[in-house]
Scaffold this motif. Sequence first.
Motif, PDB file in Angstrom:
ATOM      1  N   ARG A  60       0.815  -1.229   0.000  1.00  0.00           N
ATOM      2  CA  ARG A  60       0.000   0.000   0.000  1.00  0.00           C
ATOM      3  C   ARG A  60       0.842   1.268   0.000  1.00  0.00           C
ATOM      4  O   ARG A  60       0.312   2.362  -0.255  1.00  0.00           O
ATOM      5  N   ASP A 153      -4.869   8.796   4.864  1.00  0.00           N
ATOM      6  CA  ASP A 153      -6.141   8.559   5.562  1.00  0.00           C
ATOM      7  C   ASP A 153      -6.727   7.202   5.194  1.00  0.00           C
ATOM      8  O   ASP A 153      -7.232   6.467   6.058  1.00  0.00           O
ATOM      9  N   ARG A 154      -6.665   6.846   3.914  1.00  0.00           N
ATOM     10  CA  ARG A 154      -7.198   5.553   3.469  1.00  0.00           C
ATOM     11  C   ARG A 154      -6.420   4.399   4.089  1.00  0.00           C
ATOM     12  O   ARG A 154      -7.002   3.424   4.581  1.00  0.00           O
ATOM     13  N   ASP A 158      -7.861   1.616   6.646  1.00  0.00           N
ATOM     14  CA  ASP A 158      -7.927   0.221   6.196  1.00  0.00           C
ATOM     15  C   ASP A 158      -7.104  -0.715   7.077  1.00  0.00           C
ATOM     16  O   ASP A 158      -7.453  -1.896   7.238  1.00  0.00           O
TER      17      ASP A 158
END
Length: 356
Positions: A60, A153-154, A158
């Motif tokens: 990520r 933020d994502r 997550d």
Amino acid sequence: MTTPTPVSAEQIRAERADHAQLRDRDFADKFNITEAQLVAAFSGAGVTRIEANPDVVFPRLEELGEVMALTRNDSCVIEKVGRYSHYQGGVHASLVLTEEIDLRLFPRHFVTAFAVEREGKNGTARSLQFFDAAGDAVHKIHLREASDLAAWDRIVADLALPEQSDTLEVAPRIPPEGAKSDPDKVDVLRAEWAKMTDTHQFLRLCSKLKMNRLGAYRIAGEPLARKLPTDTVTPMLEAVREQEIEVMIFVGNRGCIEIHGGPVRNLREMGPWQNILDPGFDLHLRLDHVAEVWAVNKPTKRGDAVSYEAFDADGTILFQVFGRRTDDNDSRPAWDAIVAALPSLEAETRAEPETV
């Protein structure tokens, strides 16, 4: 090694407010806690516990854009600016391999992780921090001005864990191994060492002979391993800078090794620290912690790999330097000459007059 005495999160937060100028690592040492316990104490107050598994987190990281990667041990810190991509997972070892950020990760040491947001003089600082079972940092990722905050933020949302406790139990630290060798096997060591075709075969050889890196160096002798004076660190770096060659500098701990591949331009010695302060690359080394230095020669299919390796008084490796070869440039001959020109410790010792 004993486990740090448990301290309540409330106590940690109160003491932290009274010692705001201390770096996290220095504060943790002062109050006999680990750095991970310090960070955990602020869970829910700018700190979020997240998944620590590199196979989950590191794919990520490319979403964040430009960041700074930091890896350290007790005596040396390396910082590289770039982007995370080309992650390759593995049960025992994983890789991040880009031009700027080059990492070797050992997943079993990625035990606890946090997303940290702190207010400072320059606004909000954001980082992802990974710790081992003993609560010591193995790797940190710091956002920069160009980083993607929406992606941050994502990722935090997550990867956040259901359990957000502000206390953390840690295991005792694993003590340093120290040098381990077997002089009875020195002939086998030298013979097998001379037949190597890849540098990665060296640690397997040490393991087979029930030795470790430093122990093998101490008994191998020249031309395989040559002991150098500890005060050769700065002259070595100055020669690399002056000759404008490219090197590979490895700095790490049990959980992560971070590698700089390129030149060394700006050296600045400050107190006990020798610093490299280059665009996109910083290194900070405690010169007074360097207790043993070796010039090492390992055969490979592409020619001999010559390294400069420094250890502390406990026998823990602090950093390694190799000559760098790329498709456009081979700095290894110049690097080999730099190392060959460094004095041998034994030669200096023999030159000293005898005393009674």
